[in-house]
Each structure stands twice: as structure tokens, then as C-alpha cells.
Design a protein around this motif. Structure first.
Motif, short mmCIF file in Angstrom:
data_model
loop_
_atom_site.label_atom_id
_atom_site.label_comp_id
_atom_site.label_asym_id
_atom_site.label_seq_id
_atom_site.Cartn_x
_atom_site.Cartn_y
_atom_site.Cartn_z
N VAL A 322 0.84 -1.20 0.00
CA VAL A 322 0.00 0.00 0.00
C VAL A 322 0.87 1.25 0.00
N VAL A 323 1.90 1.26 0.83
CA VAL A 323 2.80 2.41 0.89
C VAL A 323 3.49 2.64 -0.45
N ALA A 324 3.91 1.55 -1.10
CA ALA A 324 4.60 1.67 -2.39
C ALA A 324 3.69 2.29 -3.45
N THR A 325 2.38 2.00 -3.40
CA THR A 325 1.47 2.57 -4.40
C THR A 325 1.30 4.07 -4.23
N GLN A 326 1.61 4.59 -3.05
CA GLN A 326 1.46 6.03 -2.77
C GLN A 326 2.77 6.62 -2.25
N ALA A 327 3.89 6.16 -2.80
CA ALA A 327 5.19 6.52 -2.26
C ALA A 327 5.41 8.03 -2.24
N ALA A 328 5.08 8.70 -3.34
CA ALA A 328 5.30 10.15 -3.41
C ALA A 328 4.43 10.88 -2.39
N GLY A 329 3.20 10.44 -2.22
CA GLY A 329 2.31 11.06 -1.25
C GLY A 329 2.82 10.92 0.17
N PHE A 330 3.35 9.74 0.51
CA PHE A 330 3.88 9.55 1.85
C PHE A 330 5.14 10.38 2.08
N ARG A 331 5.98 10.54 1.06
CA ARG A 331 7.15 11.42 1.22
C ARG A 331 6.71 12.84 1.51
N GLN A 332 5.71 13.32 0.77
CA GLN A 332 5.22 14.68 0.95
C GLN A 332 4.58 14.87 2.32
N ARG A 333 3.87 13.86 2.83
CA ARG A 333 3.12 13.98 4.08
C ARG A 333 3.91 13.51 5.29
N ARG A 334 5.09 12.98 5.09
CA ARG A 334 5.93 12.57 6.21
C ARG A 334 7.21 13.41 6.24
N GLU A 335 8.15 13.10 5.36
CA GLU A 335 9.40 13.87 5.33
C GLU A 335 9.12 15.33 5.00
N GLY A 336 8.29 15.57 3.98
CA GLY A 336 8.00 16.95 3.58
C GLY A 336 7.28 17.73 4.67
N LEU A 337 6.29 17.13 5.29
CA LEU A 337 5.58 17.80 6.38
C LEU A 337 6.51 18.07 7.55
N SER A 338 7.33 17.10 7.88
CA SER A 338 8.29 17.29 8.98
C SER A 338 9.16 18.52 8.72
N TYR A 339 9.58 18.69 7.46
CA TYR A 339 10.39 19.86 7.11
C TYR A 339 9.57 21.14 7.16
N ARG A 340 8.35 21.09 6.64
CA ARG A 340 7.51 22.30 6.63
C ARG A 340 7.18 22.78 8.04
N LEU A 341 7.13 21.86 8.99
CA LEU A 341 6.86 22.26 10.37
C LEU A 341 8.00 23.06 10.99
N THR A 342 9.17 23.07 10.34
CA THR A 342 10.29 23.89 10.83
C THR A 342 10.23 25.31 10.28
N TRP A 343 9.35 25.56 9.30
CA TRP A 343 9.28 26.89 8.69
C TRP A 343 8.48 27.84 9.59
N PRO A 344 8.83 29.13 9.57
CA PRO A 344 8.02 30.10 10.32
C PRO A 344 6.61 30.16 9.73
N LYS A 345 5.61 30.14 10.61
CA LYS A 345 4.22 30.17 10.15
C LYS A 345 3.49 31.26 10.92
N THR A 346 2.65 32.01 10.24
CA THR A 346 1.90 33.08 10.87
C THR A 346 0.52 32.58 11.25
N GLY A 347 0.21 32.61 12.55
CA GLY A 347 -1.13 32.25 13.02
C GLY A 347 -1.48 30.79 12.88
N LEU A 348 -0.51 29.90 12.73
CA LEU A 348 -0.81 28.48 12.56
C LEU A 348 -0.04 27.66 13.59
#
Length: 425
Positions: A322-348
Motif C-alpha cells: 500500500v505504501v509503495a502505491t502512494q510513495a510520493a504522497g507519503f514522502r510529501q506527508r511525512r518527510e515533507g511535512l516534517s520539514y515544513r513544520l520547521t518553517w516560520p508560520k503566521t497564526g498556525l
């Protein structure tokens, strides 16, 4: 809920009323830090399902398609979503199905698709196929509250999570929403996505009567998406996504900002979830193939009975598949999200199931940064393009952005093939 200038739904109304309801909204908004997360919701709903590290709780996972009734031919993929809705209705388990369907008069309605409640198999079939278009659920939730019965709701992960949070707060919805069907999701598009397609096909959006985002062609790979627009005069315009400047899904054109802070790829809080099997040999099969994940014992038994009857052609798979069928999505929502959480965010203030961290690879960091910029600026550039009436502005900006993004995201050989498709070599 109404469209903003970028073609995205946002709440409108009296600000005092919304402030007075802030505590309720905090408990039911799927992105609220005060709301339960997907792990907590799934544990309460599906105690019999075993938890798994990446895809959450599930009883069984399968790959395949509907073998009878023309469901596979009518759907974008293997026909499983429509089949499950009809099977639930046939067995008397639901009285109505809340799902997205095309509107009859888009110019009058102001949109091409909206949620509706179907109460017959024929109506359910009208909602088959993928809809990469913004929708909202307020009308169908009011209808469910007003009309006794048992309902199934189909939605992307954040919609299903919102429904489950609402069911916790509202005993009437808890009683009447009997089943939830989740759709694997990359991100939600704004209404400008289809408008961009029409612009690139030299078609005024006012002349478009119907939209099909994934026209099925059994002679071509399932991964070859073709957009088809039916005009009011009955003529048809179509083009492969790869021949459209914003046709690379992973680049994030017209994406909602909230999607950057979602960590659910496969609708972990739904009774059953459906996606495309984006691995070989299924990717090359133009007839379409589903991967499904079941969490509810009732739905799982329904699936198993149909497999034994020969109505479903499904084979069991594991979490890794299942993970292999959605590999790009999991990278975006795991590694990518983890990185985005380090960015400055206004009101979030995001509380997620991954911790803030930057990838070690500079290339991966640049990919996520570029994707976020493409997503954010595509709204603005297309808005400016519409205001100036100059399509070249959006097309040139998009091609430049995609040339840089593809140079980061693909190997040299893959990039050469993409540039050939885009006519940039």
C-alpha cells in the motif's frame, strides 16, 4: 462556504457568530490542534483493526477491481467506490450515499461539481470517476440532519476526519452516518485548475458544460491522464495532462495551503479507503486497478463475501505494498511535512504525528521549498492572468517553474523525457 478570488472555499458570514462558535469549531476542524488526531479517532472507531506504523489501523488490504456490472469500465480506476456504495444500498445498510457528482448547469450553479445524496444505484453511478475540484459538505450535512435514515459519506482524508469529529459531537449525525468511504489523496485543487485546462485548450470556461479529469483509454497506461472538456455545443476538447503546463500533480499547482499540513494520505479514519495501484504491472493497465484498505468488520465481511462469489477480483496485499502505491504522497506527508513544520508560520499552530525536522539532503529541501512556492504562486499568477487577459503570463511562468522543479525532482534520463513531452528541448 463560498469561493474566494483564488477559487477556494472559505467560510463567510458574521464574524461575531464564528467567534462565539470557536470552541465547537476547534473540536471539529480536522486541522485544529485541539481536535483528536487520526490515530486517536481510528483507535476508538476500529478497536478490532491492528495498528500499523505507516498506514494506521486496518483489518485487510487488497489490490484489484470489480469483475462484474461494468463498474470498472465506468470508473477512473477499478470501480470499487461505486460498487461498495451500491452493495451497501442493495443490502439495506444505507438509504443514501453522500458523494461528489457533476452539476447539470455549471454556469448557473457557479461550479462544476458538488456534494449530493444519491438514493438509487443509477444516481450513485452518476458520481463515478475522479473529481479534482473543490467541494464542501454543508448542504449534505443539513440534508442528513433533516431526513431520517442511514447514510454513507465519501470523502478525502480531511473530510472524513471532519465527519468523524462531528459524529463525536452530534448524536444525530453519529446515528445517521453509518459508513464512511475514504479516498487516497495527494491534495485538493482550487477551481482554477479546470479553468487553466480550458484556457490552455483555447476554450472559454463559460462554454464548458462538463469536465472529465481522467478519460479512460484501455489502450494506454492508467497513469496517462487525459482531461476532456465537453462544450455546450456538444463538441469535445481533450489533452493529456503532460501536455498542459500544470499537469504534473506532484508540483502542487493550485493546491490549498491546508494540504501542506495534512499527514493522512489514505483516509485512516474511514471504514474503507480506496486508491489507485500506482505500481507495476497495474500502472500500465489502462483498465484501472484499485488498492483498498478495510477497517470496519462489517465492510470487510462484505468485501470477503464478494471475493468468494467472484464479483470482486481482489488479491491480499500488505502494508508495504500500500505504501509503495502512494510513495510520493507519503514522502510529501511525512518527510515533507516534517520539514515544513520547521518553517516560520503566521497564526498556525500545527500538532502533527511527525516531528519538525529538516531532511539531510539539500536536494530534498529544495524540492519541498520549490513545491510550496509553485503551490502558493500559481494562485496569484493565474489571478493576474485572468485580470490581464494574457494567458502567456501563466504559461511562461509555469514552464519556467516546472523546468527548475523537474531538474530537482527527476534524474537526468527522466528529465529528458519530461522536457520532450513539454516541448522544451
Amino acid at each position: 462556504m463560498d469561493f474566494d478570488p483564488y477559487g477556494q472555499f472559505h467560510p463567510t458570514g458574521d464574524q461575531h457568530w464564528m467567534r462565539s462558535r470557536s470552541e465547537v469549531l476547534a473540536r471539529t476542524c480536522p486541522f485544529s490542534p485541539s481536535a483528536s488526531n487520526e490515530d486517536q479517532i481510528a483507535a476508538d472507531l476500529f478497536p478490532a483493526a491492528e495498528p500499523h506504523e505507516t498506514i494506521g489501523r486496518f483489518i485487510a488490504a487488497h489490490v484489484g477491481y470489480v469483475a462484474t456490472g461494468g463498474f470498472r469500465e465506468r470508473g477512473s480506476s477499478g470501480g470499487m467506490v461505486s460498487w461498495v456504495l451500491e452493495e451497501l444500498m442493495r443490502r439495506g445498510l444505507i438509504d443514501g450515499a453522500a458523494h461528489v457528482a457533476p452539476v447539470a448547469e455549471p454556469e448557473t450553479d457557479g461550479r462544476f461539481f458538488r456534494y449530493r445524496i444519491s438514493r438509487s444505484p443509477d444516481e450513485i453511478r452518476e458520481g463515478a470517476k475522479s473529481r479534482y475540484y473543490p467541494v464542501e459538505m454543508s448542504e449534505i450535512l443539513r440534508e442528513i440532519r433533516a431526513n431520517p435514515g442511514r447514510y454513507a459519506v465519501v470523502g478525502v482524508p480531511c473530510f472524513i476526519k471532519a465527519v468523524q469529529l462531528l459524529r463525536r459531537q452530534d448524536p444525530l449525525l453519529r446515528e445517521r452516518i453509518a459508513f464512511t468511504l475514504g479516498l487516497f489523496c495527494g491534495h485538493m485543487k482550487s477551481a482554477r485548475f479546470v479553468e487553466s485546462f480550458a484556457m490552455q485548450m483555447n476554450v472559454p470556461i463559460e462554454e464548458v458544460q462538463a469536465v472529465e479529469f481522467r478519460k479512460k483509454d484501455v489502450t494506454r497506461p492508467a497513469s496517462t491522464y487525459t482531461a476532456e472538456l465537453t462544450l455546450k455545443d456538444g463538441s469535445i476538447q481533450k489533452r493529456d495532462w503532460w501536455n498542459l503546463v500544470d499537469g504534473d500533480w506532484g508540483s502542487g499547482f493550485f493546491q490549498y495551503e491546508a494540504c501542506n499540513f495534512c499527514d493522512d494520505v489514505i483516509a485512516e479514519t474511514a471504514d474503507i479507503s480506496f486508491g489507485d495501484a500506482w505500481v507495476e504491472p497495474y500502472t500500465s493497465d489502462g483498465r484501472g486497478t484499485n488498492v483498498i484498505v478495510t477497517r470496519s468488520p462489517v465492510v470487510n465481511d462484505l468485501i470477503q463475501a464478494a471475493i468468494e462469489d467472484g464479483r470482486l477480483c481482489l488479491e491480499p496485499v500488505d502494508e508495504e505494498f500500500v505504501v509503495a502505491t502512494q510513495a510520493a504522497g507519503f514522502r510529501q506527508r511525512r518527510e515533507g511535512l516534517s520539514y515544513r513544520l520547521t518553517w516560520p508560520k503566521t497564526g498556525l499552530k500545527s500538532v502533527k504525528r511527525v516531528r519538525p525536522a529538516a531532511p539531510e539532503s539539500r536536494r530534498r529541501r529544495l524540492i519541498y521549498r520549490t513545491r510550496a512556492l509553485v503551490s502558493r504562486w500559481s494562485h496569484r499568477i493565474f489571478w493576474l492572468t485572468q485580470r490581464t487577459g494574457n494567458p502567456i503570463l501563466f504559461i511562461r511562468w509555469s514552464k519556467s517553474a516546472m523546468t527548475f522543479y523537474h531538474a530537482l525532482a527527476y534524474s537526468r534520463g527522466e528529465l529528458g523525457k519530461l522536457l520532450d513531452r513539454w516541448g522544451l528541448t
